[in-house]
Design a protein around this motif. Structure first.
Motif, short mmCIF file in Angstrom:
data_model
loop_
_atom_site.label_atom_id
_atom_site.label_comp_id
_atom_site.label_asym_id
_atom_site.label_seq_id
_atom_site.Cartn_x
_atom_site.Cartn_y
_atom_site.Cartn_z
N GLU A 162 0.84 -1.21 0.00
CA GLU A 162 0.00 0.00 0.00
C GLU A 162 0.87 1.25 0.00
N ASN A 163 0.36 2.33 -0.58
CA ASN A 163 1.00 3.65 -0.43
C ASN A 163 0.54 4.27 0.89
N GLY B 1 -4.46 1.51 -1.71
CA GLY B 1 -4.05 0.43 -2.60
C GLY B 1 -5.28 -0.21 -3.20
N LEU C 296 5.80 2.44 -4.91
CA LEU C 296 5.13 2.11 -6.17
C LEU C 296 4.30 3.32 -6.60
N1 PPE Z 1 2.79 -0.20 -2.86
C1 PPE Z 1 2.99 -1.53 -3.02
C2 PPE Z 1 4.28 -2.11 -2.60
C3 PPE Z 1 1.98 -2.30 -3.59
O1 PPE Z 1 2.17 -3.62 -3.77
C4 PPE Z 1 0.75 -1.72 -3.95
C5 PPE Z 1 -0.36 -2.55 -4.54
C6 PPE Z 1 0.58 -0.32 -3.76
C7 PPE Z 1 1.63 0.39 -3.21
C8 PPE Z 1 -0.68 0.40 -4.17
O2 PPE Z 1 -0.80 0.46 -5.58
P1 PPE Z 1 -2.20 0.53 -6.34
O3 PPE Z 1 -2.87 -0.79 -6.16
O4 PPE Z 1 -1.84 0.81 -7.75
O5 PPE Z 1 -2.99 1.62 -5.72
N2 PPE Z 1 -0.46 -3.88 -4.04
C9 PPE Z 1 -1.24 -4.85 -4.75
C10 PPE Z 1 -0.92 -6.27 -4.30
C11 PPE Z 1 -1.24 -6.61 -2.90
C12 PPE Z 1 -0.96 -8.07 -2.61
O6 PPE Z 1 -0.91 -8.42 -1.43
O7 PPE Z 1 -0.82 -8.86 -3.54
C13 PPE Z 1 -2.73 -4.53 -4.71
O8 PPE Z 1 -3.18 -3.75 -3.88
O9 PPE Z 1 -3.45 -5.07 -5.56
#
Ligand code: PPE
Length: 307
Positions: free
Chosen positions: A197-198, A256, A217
């Motif tokens: 997550e961010n 996220g 990310l």
């Molecule tokens: N940082 C990381 C390290 C990360 O993996 C995610 C998504 C985010 C930030 C948020 O990004 P976004 O989904 O584009 O808003 N993590 C994905 C995977 C989680 C998992 O456990 O597998 C997700 O949220 O789908």
């Protein structure tokens, strides 16, 4: 979290039974983490199931693949159709969507260039990532002793499978210490993101989140929340944050695809703000959850109907 099996998984252009979606143990990606992936959500709207920000997620998948010299043997449009087809084939009204592009079977050794590129899309029902309670009451988080992999070691712009082993170390450390989630610092000691997550801090009505250059990310939910916050009249800043900035914040939360918007109620045993979901977090959640369900006209364009 246990996976809830459904009927079909899309593999290299066709739908196969869930139980038959297998790979060879000598697949390159299994040994060297040579894969890239996405996490996307489909929500139930009044006009049927729809995928949130499908195009943005697929664009990021192609950018991730490019970084690792993987040629995806399908167009972005073909994958968008495949996502919708897979959801329809499983009769789901809302779900999590996991497209995966990985180096398959045929070559051993670090060089991936001669191994095939396989593409799969799986969907399954996935509830609140950090638990149903978390959305309302928030989570307890620990700053990890493991640093985020440096940009010049593993570029955080790519959502590559192998780099998640860094998050695995941090996540397990936090769970074994009794917390719900980890936040990783970069080598300079600034906040990057959580294991999936961010991170945002709210102080004096200003929203702050680390810049992408910190090593987080380039989150799609992060961008959406920044846009929504600005629209609601908040000042939004991308700036380096220290752990102290989070301790002293009025509110903090994760964003996220899986985590959606989850309040952080404690960091390293310091209560953040009132120790529960704050008013700004609640307001953003309100707009976000309405938008993904198609209830806000100006965000309707980000929803792709499954039908
Ligand atoms: N940082 C990381 C390290 C990360 O993996 C995610 C998504 C985010 C930030 C948020 O990004 P976004 O989904 O584009 O808003 N993590 C994905 C995977 C989680 C998992 O456990 O597998 C997700 O949220 O789908």
């Amino acid at each position: 979290m246990p996976i809830t099996p459904v009927d079909k998984i899309w593999m290299d252009g066709e739908l196969v039974d869930w139980a038959d979606a297998r790979v060879h143990v000598l697949s390159h990606g299994v040994h060297y983490g040579s894969g890239v992936f996405e996490g996307i959500r489909c929500y139930e709207t009044r006009s049927g199931p729809a995928v949130w920000h499908l195009e943005e997620h697929l664009k990021r998948l192609f950018r991730s693949a490019k970084l690792y010299h993987m040629e995806i043997p399908f167009s972005q449009e073909a994958l968008a159709d495949a996502v919708r087809e897979t959801i329809r084939a499983n009769g789901l009204t809302s779900c999590y969507i996991r497209p995966l592009v990985f180096r398959g079977y045929g070559e051993m050794g670090v060089n991936p260039l001669n191994a095939p590129v396989n593409v799969t899309i799986a969907v399954w029902p996935w509830g609140a990532y950090l638990g149903e309670q978390a959305i309302e009451h928030g989570v307890r988080v620990k700053v990890s002793s493991w640093k985020r992999n440096d940009q010049n070691s593993l570029p955080s712009a790519a959502k590559a499978t192998g780099q998640y082993i860094n998050g695995v170390l941090a996540k397990v450390e936090s769970l074994k210490a009794g917390y719900d989630e980890a936040i990783l610092l970069n080598q300079a000691g600034y906040i990057t993101d959580g294991s999936g997550e961010n991170v945002f801090a709210v102080r004096g009505g200003v929203l702050c989140t680390p810049p992408i250059s910190a090593g987080c990310l380039d989150g799609i939910t992060r961008a959406t929340v920044m846009e929504m916050a600005a629209e609601l009249g908040y000042q939004v800043r991308e700036q380096n944050l220290t752990r102290t900035d989070l301790y002293n914040a009025d509110e903090a939360f994760f964003t996220g695809t899986a985590a959606e918007i989850t309040p952080i109620r404690e960091l390293d045993d310091r209560v953040i703000g009132e120790g529960t979901r704050g008013p700004t977090t609640k307001e953003l959640q309100g707009l976000f959850f309405s938008a993904v369900k198609g209830e806000v006209e100006r965000y309707a364009a980000f929803l792709t109907p499954v039908a």
